[in-house]
Design a protein around this motif. Structure first.
Motif, PDB file in Angstrom:
ATOM      1  N   LYS A   4       0.821  -1.163  -0.181  1.00 11.43           N
ATOM      2  CA  LYS A   4      -0.138  -0.044  -0.019  1.00 11.43           C
ATOM      3  C   LYS A   4       0.759   1.307  -0.151  1.00 11.43           C
ATOM      4  O   LYS A   4       0.501   2.103  -0.730  1.00 11.43           O
ATOM      5  CB  LYS A   4      -0.856   0.063   1.305  1.00 11.43           C
ATOM      6  CG  LYS A   4      -1.884  -1.190   1.055  1.00 11.43           C
ATOM      7  CD  LYS A   4      -2.604  -1.478   2.400  1.00 11.43           C
ATOM      8  CE  LYS A   4      -3.605  -2.745   2.074  1.00 11.43           C
ATOM      9  NZ  LYS A   4      -4.063  -3.143   3.453  1.00 11.43           N
ATOM     10  N   ALA A   7       2.438   1.769  -3.393  1.00  9.23           N
ATOM     11  CA  ALA A   7       1.624   2.306  -4.372  1.00  9.23           C
ATOM     12  C   ALA A   7       1.594   3.641  -4.361  1.00  9.23           C
ATOM     13  O   ALA A   7       1.517   4.517  -5.009  1.00  9.23           O
ATOM     14  CB  ALA A   7       0.014   1.475  -4.402  1.00  9.23           C
ATOM     15  N   ALA A   8       1.250   4.192  -2.942  1.00  2.00           N
ATOM     16  CA  ALA A   8       0.937   5.528  -2.712  1.00  2.00           C
ATOM     17  C   ALA A   8       2.335   6.380  -2.928  1.00  2.00           C
ATOM     18  O   ALA A   8       2.068   7.270  -3.607  1.00  2.00           O
ATOM     19  CB  ALA A   8       0.745   5.830  -1.265  1.00  2.00           C
ATOM     20  N   GLY A   9       3.227   5.888  -2.697  1.00  3.16           N
ATOM     21  CA  GLY A   9       4.798   6.354  -3.061  1.00  3.16           C
ATOM     22  C   GLY A   9       4.811   6.508  -4.548  1.00  3.16           C
ATOM     23  O   GLY A   9       4.991   7.787  -5.094  1.00  3.16           O
ATOM     24  N   ILE A  10       4.212   5.407  -5.316  1.00  2.00           N
ATOM     25  CA  ILE A  10       4.472   5.730  -6.669  1.00  2.00           C
ATOM     26  C   ILE A  10       3.924   6.831  -7.268  1.00  2.00           C
ATOM     27  O   ILE A  10       4.032   7.708  -7.890  1.00  2.00           O
ATOM     28  CB  ILE A  10       4.080   4.600  -7.656  1.00  2.00           C
ATOM     29  CG1 ILE A  10       5.173   3.472  -7.405  1.00  2.00           C
ATOM     30  CG2 ILE A  10       3.989   4.532  -9.078  1.00  2.00           C
ATOM     31  CD1 ILE A  10       4.926   2.045  -7.920  1.00  2.00           C
TER      32      ILE A  10
ATOM     33  N   ILE B 127      -3.808   3.239   2.102  1.00  2.00           N
ATOM     34  CA  ILE B 127      -3.195   3.908   0.711  1.00  2.00           C
ATOM     35  C   ILE B 127      -4.220   5.056   0.277  1.00  2.00           C
ATOM     36  O   ILE B 127      -3.913   5.722  -0.451  1.00  2.00           O
ATOM     37  CB  ILE B 127      -3.734   2.658   0.083  1.00  2.00           C
ATOM     38  CG1 ILE B 127      -2.427   2.402  -0.845  1.00  2.00           C
ATOM     39  CG2 ILE B 127      -4.697   2.576  -1.007  1.00  2.00           C
ATOM     40  CD1 ILE B 127      -2.360   1.200  -1.666  1.00  2.00           C
ATOM     41  N   TRP B 130      -3.374   8.313   1.900  1.00  2.00           N
ATOM     42  CA  TRP B 130      -2.179   8.910   1.229  1.00  2.00           C
ATOM     43  C   TRP B 130      -2.348   9.253  -0.221  1.00  2.00           C
ATOM     44  O   TRP B 130      -1.824  10.347  -0.535  1.00  2.00           O
ATOM     45  CB  TRP B 130      -0.836   8.127   1.386  1.00  2.00           C
ATOM     46  CG  TRP B 130      -0.485   7.922   2.943  1.00  2.00           C
ATOM     47  CD1 TRP B 130      -0.892   7.274   4.099  1.00  2.00           C
ATOM     48  CD2 TRP B 130       0.694   9.053   3.337  1.00  2.00           C
ATOM     49  NE1 TRP B 130      -0.179   7.748   5.053  1.00  2.00           N
ATOM     50  CE2 TRP B 130       0.712   8.691   4.802  1.00  2.00           C
ATOM     51  CE3 TRP B 130       1.280   9.874   2.884  1.00  2.00           C
ATOM     52  CZ2 TRP B 130       1.772   9.323   5.387  1.00  2.00           C
ATOM     53  CZ3 TRP B 130       2.291  10.369   3.596  1.00  2.00           C
ATOM     54  CH2 TRP B 130       2.291  10.362   4.829  1.00  2.00           C
ATOM     55  N   GLY B 131      -3.234   8.520  -0.902  1.00  2.00           N
ATOM     56  CA  GLY B 131      -3.568   8.954  -2.405  1.00  2.00           C
ATOM     57  C   GLY B 131      -4.186  10.337  -2.559  1.00  2.00           C
ATOM     58  O   GLY B 131      -3.693  11.208  -2.872  1.00  2.00           O
ATOM     59  N   PHE B 154       0.934   2.624 -16.102  1.00  2.00           N
ATOM     60  CA  PHE B 154       2.059   2.108 -15.095  1.00  2.00           C
ATOM     61  C   PHE B 154       1.210   1.392 -13.909  1.00  2.00           C
ATOM     62  O   PHE B 154       1.759   0.370 -13.524  1.00  2.00           O
ATOM     63  CB  PHE B 154       2.819   3.142 -14.853  1.00  2.00           C
ATOM     64  CG  PHE B 154       4.282   2.613 -14.087  1.00  2.00           C
ATOM     65  CD1 PHE B 154       5.085   1.876 -14.697  1.00  2.00           C
ATOM     66  CD2 PHE B 154       4.275   3.097 -12.688  1.00  2.00           C
ATOM     67  CE1 PHE B 154       6.197   1.396 -13.755  1.00  2.00           C
ATOM     68  CE2 PHE B 154       4.919   2.524 -11.759  1.00  2.00           C
ATOM     69  CZ  PHE B 154       6.040   1.823 -12.449  1.00  2.00           C
ATOM     70  N   VAL B 231       8.412   8.373   2.858  1.00  2.00           N
ATOM     71  CA  VAL B 231       7.463   7.153   2.273  1.00  2.00           C
ATOM     72  C   VAL B 231       8.263   6.633   1.095  1.00  2.00           C
ATOM     73  O   VAL B 231       8.057   5.569   0.973  1.00  2.00           O
ATOM     74  CB  VAL B 231       6.259   8.258   1.656  1.00  2.00           C
ATOM     75  CG1 VAL B 231       5.581   7.661   0.713  1.00  2.00           C
ATOM     76  CG2 VAL B 231       5.549   8.772   2.955  1.00  2.00           C
ATOM     77  N   PHE B 232       9.179   7.588   0.457  1.00  2.00           N
ATOM     78  CA  PHE B 232       9.790   6.649  -0.685  1.00  2.00           C
ATOM     79  C   PHE B 232      10.911   6.036  -0.370  1.00  2.00           C
ATOM     80  O   PHE B 232      11.293   4.907  -1.095  1.00  2.00           O
ATOM     81  CB  PHE B 232      10.219   7.975  -1.981  1.00  2.00           C
ATOM     82  CG  PHE B 232       9.068   8.351  -2.449  1.00  2.00           C
ATOM     83  CD1 PHE B 232       8.605   7.679  -3.651  1.00  2.00           C
ATOM     84  CD2 PHE B 232       8.474   9.728  -2.290  1.00  2.00           C
ATOM     85  CE1 PHE B 232       7.564   8.178  -4.332  1.00  2.00           C
ATOM     86  CE2 PHE B 232       7.440  10.118  -3.065  1.00  2.00           C
ATOM     87  CZ  PHE B 232       7.003   9.542  -3.877  1.00  2.00           C
ATOM     88  N   PRO B 235      10.059   1.580   0.804  1.00  2.00           N
ATOM     89  CA  PRO B 235       9.948   0.561  -0.134  1.00  2.00           C
ATOM     90  C   PRO B 235      11.582   0.072  -0.416  1.00  2.00           C
ATOM     91  O   PRO B 235      12.143  -0.876  -0.503  1.00  2.00           O
ATOM     92  CB  PRO B 235       9.182   0.908  -1.200  1.00  2.00           C
ATOM     93  CG  PRO B 235       9.158   2.424  -1.118  1.00  2.00           C
ATOM     94  CD  PRO B 235       9.127   2.675   0.137  1.00  2.00           C
TER      95      PRO B 235
END
Lengths: 344, 426, 396, 340
Positions: A4, A7-10, B127, B130-131, B154, B231-232, B235
């Motif tokens: 999650k 995805a939010a990151g992208i 999600i 944050w979105g 993508f 956040v980046f 991952p």
């Protein structure tokens, strides 16, 4: 949770990226395609480059950027200003982050050669000077032995300073801070005895930056000018066409002053019979084509920015708070050094 | 503790001292022994002296309303400068009449952070939060957002691919078909787009005037750099940590090398590299926004640190978890994503929050490369010659704001640590 | 992957694409190939950019004359020195502030950490608020604050605050104080100091052995300090006590003579120490808290005072927990000293920054910064790892 | 593992090449050839002229020698190619010559459309007037009502018309098609004044006047004719060498270094001089030439003032006053950016 967040990151990455990369080819084409000239300016010296409270940039250096934009787009406002510190300016230009540096950069041999730059002219013939507090009772730079000197690092100023003291067998202690604001603050707080930079900037600082309880009159600029500092716009090696445009935009402002064309009379001047003026203003075509520009390029510069004298007076000369004397920056016809090759 | 009776000797002990009530508390905590008593007295005098001096300066003789710096120049603090400059300090050179935009952007980000701190939200809701939150934030800051077609493609490809791998052998047939369809559409679309058959269409949302990043400043910049940095980096830190734990020697070597390299150099050198050198690394003419470059540097830096924290979490997992996952017949990705990571990440959340606090503070370094974060705008507020000479006031104000943020986060992390430990303390 | 080899069943022959070893290698080669391709892409872009714009490259500039002056140097330096020497001056300045910072923040942080555990409520609260206050605000802000306070709160050199009968002067140019004139005996005093320190260490070992054998304590610390300091003093006296001093005196613009601690250095050191000691305090506190309660109870039962218990029983054991996180704090101090550039202390980054500007060669210089910090960081972690091993429990 | 990281970092540093050594195409060609090929005006007295023994002299010639001194350390390694006005730019473009010192005026069209770069103005010229002394005219403002010998349709004519109109002065034109006829007419007294570039007028006076002292060149210029060195577009390194060779001569004059005292100057403990004369290295490397480049120029060719005086100034038959070509410190326009 991992997916999650990823995805939010992208999603967020692309949002930021939306304002991100842009691709370009040859310089002039790239600038035209972009629709704006990107101009590297200083982080703020009154009269040369300073953003006012509305974020509008003003100053002699800024006018050079505007003139180039007027020549290319016919619109002096199509400029994006990128404030750069002394440290950032060269790499910003080398890397293509800015098209043009109009940042009180001294034209020197090393910069002209090893850095991969072209200097396209001299907007202001300057020289380095010293400012001290009146209370010190210093009358000449020769009396500065043992002084503590505030200076911005990584500039020719810093090198000239060391040269001058070496040549005169004097000692000094430097205080160097990267940001111009900080170094001035340190000087006015008394951290140093002397502040040194280009004489024009000293005049600007003395008028505009002395903090409140002290007054401009508390400080004096010493008479010695210890160096030559021809300040001019800089472009990258490589695209001669764009370099020519920058060169001749400045020359056009000088030429206009020499022929008495200014932003007020430029429309009448269009009707002039003088073949030189007709050629300059594009009534007789040819010059714009040679540069790859609209024939009205000089007209646009003069109409929107003014000639060199107007820009000088408005920003640093008699109509500004700085009241800097034209001195060597007078036209060659009046005993100064400012000389433009003929627009022919 | 010190008056323990010598062994072998019986002694009539005095009745226990009454240590209830205020007096008792004072006796117990401040005057339990002679040495303690002296310490207390000395400290009271010292603190009293400092406090009275500070209050005299900061409150009693302070000026709260002066119209200019020179009016303010009396004995005490000049808080009027904060009143004069606070909008600049918070929002930098963002167009003045549009200051509501960064204000709401900050509120949106705070809301995101606060909502994410609620454990009930730690599922698919995150999600969405944050979105939506990021969209609102950047829409407010930029004023317009372009979502290119390739982005949608993508995302479709990514969702499809991730679903296919993670739900293999687990998901229902219909669900898997949906993933396949998504991945196929995304892949085909992207190929067509790259081949130039699909046009460069983008969804433009532009309700407000465009404000470029070099006008951004103040609190939103600090928040964006720190938040999105983490956040980046998250991952990517996970990948690094998994790589470092991997038994494949080349992968492990790469990850170890990268992590140690980044952790061995100061953030400043990365920022200088990003601001000065990154453009030289790219093909000529390709440039990145300066703000984005700083963000990239922060992400690179944060990733290495996060990787080390996550590695700690991975190491704390009992072997049985791995074995059980293997026994279930899960592949590596499924095992990692469904069994290992959820447990490992749970352990590392409190240290992650501490890292976030660190980055929240460390983003102040971007002022060295000329980005106007909160500390930089505070610094710039001191430049105005009309208001020069009050660094203490401005810096204390800025320090106060930083303190509120960092302190509340560290309290939260502490509380969370206790809560999370409650589950494991059987 | 970690578990792949767990089962010790004999390997079964499988088709290559199902063989985990083969798959592992293929995966690795792909990843390394991708990373390599990215690196190659970046490097080739860079070379292309440099070549196309005719930007100079290589490390030749290091031998050229630097031409700029540096305000605070530990070694001989003038504008006629080379860039390499200017950078070396920067490295030494970085090391100076880092080493002093590490020592001072360890001392201060340890006291604060112990203070937080004090039974005295007021003391522990003050320590707690110190820790919370300092670590929740960016270091850079502290540096700015201290620098501005020093340069604005102290008077100029002509109005300098003079103390200790006019021998020490405090002004916005820094703290001037007298130092002994250079004398050949100083070299021998340094040698004597080294000998003294060696002696103190041997004495300490002897005392420890005796205590282990007989239980007799020996004031080895005070005796050690006595030996270490006594040796050079003895040498100095033997040389006829050459006591000519260089006194600071106002001459022209500044003080001359004596020596000076510059405001930039002071602000940086104070900021680093106050900030880092807050973190050190937390590490020390949690290190002590991690010990079993029985340890302090046992110490008390043996009749040790609280101070003795802390020094002899608790801290030595807590060290095992404390050292690894302390290593990262020491690294942080070293790396954070790079913030010097914001307040004008000529550290490594500042020197290189000027060099970048004068030579325009950013890549080489940034690589130098990174290499220098990596070297320092790796040395510090190597030393701390060695120390950690030394103090770790020797399990018999 | 950590050692590997360090090794990798150092390795990365090592693969960065030092490619400044690789020179631009023109410089390579010049070096391979062993001499600089310099296009000069066929005969322009004082600027480029050849004597009976085939030895070239003149201000432009000296600048070419300066370039050779910078590149080879030997001012004699130059081949001079005389070019007339029409051939000079094609010769440069085709690579027949490396640099032009052929009294070419720096103008916009040439700078842009011709594919050439102007690398430094060595002589500020301008259109002026030659009059007979006995006429009593001393400045151009006195010329109201004169008759002027002119070639019609040239920029020379346009400038005259502009100037007289602007200053509301009357004049009369006597048109000639050929320069020789025009010159003869003037010296025969058929018109009051002859107009051309000042440098040209001084040369004309010396070469053709029955008695040069009977004639006077009015000092003021009514147009700008900056004569500059010209190189091809695109090879910035070579252009830099040409430009900074000229600047070095100007800078040397400013600091009082001449061909006679250059050795003493190099021994002085003065940072600027040391850097310029290559005692402190760096400048030569930046240009891609020997560190002694400026020393060689000054030793073998002299500073700008020496070259000027010898070729066109007081020590020459032309006796042109320095005027605009004085150093900026003395009220002229000759200014060199700092060599650092």
């Amino acid at each position: 949770m991992f997916n999650k967040l990823t995805a939010a990151g992208i999603a967020a990455a692309t949002l930021i990226g939306a304002a991100g990369a842009a691709h370009a080819g040859k310089e002039l084409d790239a600038i035209k395609a972009r629709g704006a000239l990107i101009c590297g300016v200083g982080t703020g010296t009154a009269g040369f480059n300073l953003a006012d409270s509305q974020g509008k940039w003003r100053g002699l250096n800024v006018d050079v950027c505007r003139a180039v934009a007027a020549a290319i787009f016919g619109d002096a406002e199509k400029v994006k200003y990128v404030p750069l510190t002394a440290q950032q300016r060269f790499t910003a230009l080398q890397s293509g982050e800015v098209d043009l540096l109009s940042n009180n950069t001294t034209w020197t041999l090393t910069r002209d050669t090893a850095l991969g730059f072209d200097f396209t002219g001299v907007t202001y013939y300057d020289g380095q000077g010293f400012m001290v507090n009146k209370k010190l009772g210093v009358k000449s730079a020769k009396e500065l032995n043992g002084a503590t000197v505030c200076v911005a690092p990584g500039t020719t100023t810093e090198l000239n300073l060391a040269d001058y003291f070496r040549a005169n067998k004097m000692q000094f202690k430097p205080v160097v801070i990267e940001k111009a604001d900080e170094i001035r603050a340190a000087f006015f707080a008394g951290r140093c005895d002397v502040y040194t930079t280009d004489a024009s900037a000293l005049a600007a600082v003395r008028v505009a930056n002395v903090p409140a309880p002290q007054k401009a009159e508390d400080y004096i600029v010493l008479p010695e000018i210890i160096s030559k500092e021809p300040l001019g716009p800089v472009v990258r090696h490589g695209d001669n066409q764009f370099g020519d445009i920058v060169t001749w935009s400045l020359f056009a402002m000088l030429e206009a002053e020499e022929y008495g064309i200014d932003s007020k009379n430029v429309d009448q001047m269009l009707k002039s019979d003088n073949p030189t003026i007709k050629r300059i203003l594009g009534v007789t075509p040819g010059m714009g084509k040679a540069l790859g520009l609209d024939e009205k390029w000089v007209y646009n510069i003069i109409k929107q920015v003014g000639n060199y004298g107007e820009s000088f007076d408005r920003n640093i000369g008699k109509d500004s708070i700085l009241k800097i004397d034209r001195g060597v920056n007078k036209l060659w016809t009046k005993g100064g050094l400012q000389y433009a090759p003929p627009i022919r | 503790m010190t008056d323990v009776a010598p062994v072998g000797e019986r002694r009539q002990l005095a009745p226990p001292v009454d240590d209830s009530g205020a007096l008792g508390w004072i006796r117990r905590n401040l005057f339990s022994s002679w040495a303690n008593g002296i310490t207390t007295v000395v400290l009271i005098v010292a603190v009293g002296w400092i406090l009275s001096w500070f209050l005299e300066w900061a409150v009693f003789t302070a000026n709260f309303t002066a119209a200019s710096g020179s009016e303010c120049r009396a004995q005490g603090a000049c808080w009027a400068i904060v009143g004069e400059k606070w909008r600049y300090i918070f929002f930098g050179s963002f167009p003045y009449e549009q200051h509501w935009r960064p204000l709401f952007a900050v509120i949106a980000m705070l809301a995101m952070l606060i909502l994410s701190s609620d454990r009930r939200m730690w599922n698919w809701r995150l999600i969405v939060i944050w979105g939506v939150g990021s969209f609102i934030t950047f829409l407010l800051m930029f004023g317009e957002i372009h979502l290119p077609l390739s982005l949608f493609l993508f995302v479709a490809l990514a969702v499809g691919a991730v679903g296919l791998i993670l739900r293999r052998n687990i998901g229902a047939a219909g669900e898997m078909n949906a993933y396949r369809a998504l991945a196929a559409i995304g892949l085909a679309g992207l190929v067509l787009r790259i081949a130039g058959i699909l046009p460069a269409w983008s969804l433009a949302i532009a309700p407000l005037s465009y404000v470029e990043t070099n006008l951004w400043g103040g609190l939103p910049v600090t928040l964006i750099l720190a938040t999105y940095g983490l956040v980046f980096a998250f991952p990517y830190g996970i990948l690094l940590a998994l790589g470092r734990r991997s038994e494949l020697p080349l992968i492990k070597g790469l990850c170890v090398g990268f992590i140690e390299l980044i952790r061995g150099v100061p953030l400043i050198s990365l920022l200088i590299m990003a601001s000065v050198m990154l453009p030289l690394f790219l093909p000529s003419g390709v440039t990145f926004d300066k703000f984005l470059r700083a963000q990239v540097a922060v992400i690179l830096f944060a990733g290495a640190y996060i990787a080390e924290i996550i590695r700690g979490g991975l190491q704390s997992l009992p072997k049985g978890q791995f074995e059980a996952a293997d026994a279930m017949g899960l592949n590596y990705v499924q095992k990692t994503a469904l069994i290992v990571l959820p447990q490992a990440l749970r352990v590392v959340i409190p240290p992650l929050i501490n890292t976030f606090i660190g980055f929240f503070k460390d983003t102040s370094l971007v002022l060295i490369i000329g980005i106007f974060d909160f500390l930089n705008t505070a610094n710039q507020a001191l430049v105005d010659p009309n208001w020069a000479g009050f660094p203490g006031e401005i810096y204390l104000f800025a320090a106060f704001i930083y303190f509120i943020f960092c302190y509340s986060m560290s309290r939260y992390s502490k509380r969370l640590e206790i809560e999370l430990n409650r589950g494991t303390r059987r | 992957m970690a578990v792949e080899a767990l089962g010790s069943t004999p390997r079964v022959r499988v088709v290559p694409w199902n063989d985990p070893v083969v798959r592992g290698w293929v995966f690795q080669i792909v990843v390394v190939g991708l990373v390599g391709a990215l690196a190659w892409y970046l490097v080739s872009n860079t070379m292309d950019n440099l070549a196309r714009q005719k930007i100079a490259s290589g490390f030749d500039y290091l031998g050229r004359e630097a031409g700029f002056e540096i305000g605070d140097t530990m070694i001989e330096y003038s504008p006629a020195s080379t860039y390499a020497r200017a950078i070396w001056v920067g490295i030494l300045n970085t090391l100076r502030v880092a080493v002093l910072g590490i020592i001072l923040s360890t001392i201060l942080g340890t006291f604060l950490g112990i203070g937080r555990l004090s039974p005295n409520w007021l003391l522990s609260k003050i320590c707690e608020w110190y820790v919370e206050g300092f670590r929740n605000v960016p270091l850079l802000l502290w540096l700015f604050l201290f620098y501005k306070l020093i340069s604005e709160a102290f008077p100029g050199p002509r109005q300098a605050i003079s103390t200790l009968w006019g021998s020490v002067f405090l002004s916005n140019r820094g703290l001037y104080f007298p130092v002994p004139m250079a004398d050949p005996i100083h070299k021998w005093m340094a040698v004597a100091l080294l000998v003294g320190i060696l002696g103190a260490i041997m004495q300490h070992r002897w005392a420890k052995k005796r205590q282990e054998a007989t239980g007799q304590p020996f004031p080895s610390i005070s005796a050690g300090i006595g030996v270490a300091l006594g040796m050079p003093i003895a040498v100095w006296l033997a040389a006829g006590a050459p006591s000519s001093m260089s006194w600071p005196a106002l001459k022209g613009f500044n003080f001359e003579g004596g020596t000076v601690i510059q405001p930039e250095f002071t602000a940086l050191l104070v900021g680093l120490v106050l900030y880092t000691s807050a973190f050190v305090a937390e590490i020390v506190r949690s290190g002590i808290l991690a010990l079993h309660k029985g340890q302090s109870e046992a110490a008390a039962a043996l009749g040790l005072s609280r101070g003795q218990a802390m020094r002899l029983v608790l801290l030595p054991q807590a060290l095992r927990v404390i050292v690894p996180p302390m290593t990262s704090q020491f690294l942080n101090i070293t790396k954070n000293s790079s913030l010097a550039i914001a307040i004008g202390y000529p550290d490594l980054v500042a020197s290189i920054n000027v060099t970048i500007n004068q030579t325009g060669q950013a890549i080489e210089n940034v690589l130098l910064i990174m290499a220098a910090y990596l070297t320092v960081s790796l040395s510090i972690s190597a030393f701390m790892n060695w120390y950690n091993k030394r103090i770790s429990l020797r399990e018999r | 593992m950590r050692n590997t990281v360090l090794a990798a970092a150092i390795g990365l540093a090592a693969i960065l090449p030092t490619h400044r050594a690789e020179a631009g195409p023109t410089l390579d060609a010049v070096k391979a050839r062993g001499q600089l090929v310099c296009g000069v005006a066929a005969t322009a007295q004082g600027f480029s002229s050849v004597d009976d023994k085939g030895k070239w002299s003149g201000l432009g010639v000296d600048l070419c020698r300066a370039g050779a001194a910078a590149i080879f350390g030997d001012a004699q390694k130059v081949e001079f190619v005389p070019l007339d006005a029409a051939k000079r730019f094609p010769a440069l473009q085709s690579g027949e010559v490396d640099v032009l010192a052929s009294n070419s005026t720096f103008t916009l069209t040439r700078d842009t459309a011709l594919g050439v770069d102007f690398a430094g103005i060595y002589y500020y010229d301008g259109q002026g007037f030659l009059v007979a002394r006995k006429l009593g005219k001393r400045t151009t403002k006195d010329l109201n009502g004169v008759s002027i010998c002119l070639q019609p349709g040239t920029t020379t004519e346009a400038n005259v018309v502009d100037y007289f109109q602007k200053n509301k002065m009357a004049f009369k034109v006597l048109p000639f098609d050929k320069v020789e006829d025009m010159r003869k007419a003037f010296f025969d007294g058929k018109c009051d004044t002859l107009t051309a570039d000042l440098s040209n007028l001084y040369a004309t006076r010396v070469a053709y006047a029955p008695n040069p002292n009977d004639f006077l060149v009015l000092a003021q210029a009514i147009s700008k004719e900056p004569l500059a060195l010209v190189v091809r577009h695109g090879d910035n390194q070579f252009a830099d060498i040409v430009r900074w060779s000229l600047f070095a001569m100007i800078e040397a004059e400013e600091y009082g270094i001449t061909s006679k005292n250059v050795d003493q100057a190099a021994a002085m403990d003065h940072p600027l001089l040391k850097r310029m004369l290559g005692v402190t290295p760096g400048m030569g490397k930046a240009l891609g030439v020997d560190e002694k480049w400026a020393y060689n120029i000054i030793k073998q060719v002299g500073n700008y003032g020496e070259a000027f005086d010898r070729n066109v100034g007081p020590n020459s038959p032309l006796k042109i006053p320095r005027g605009l070509n004085m150093l900026w410190t003395q009220g002229g326009l000759q200014y060199a950016p700092p060599i650092r």
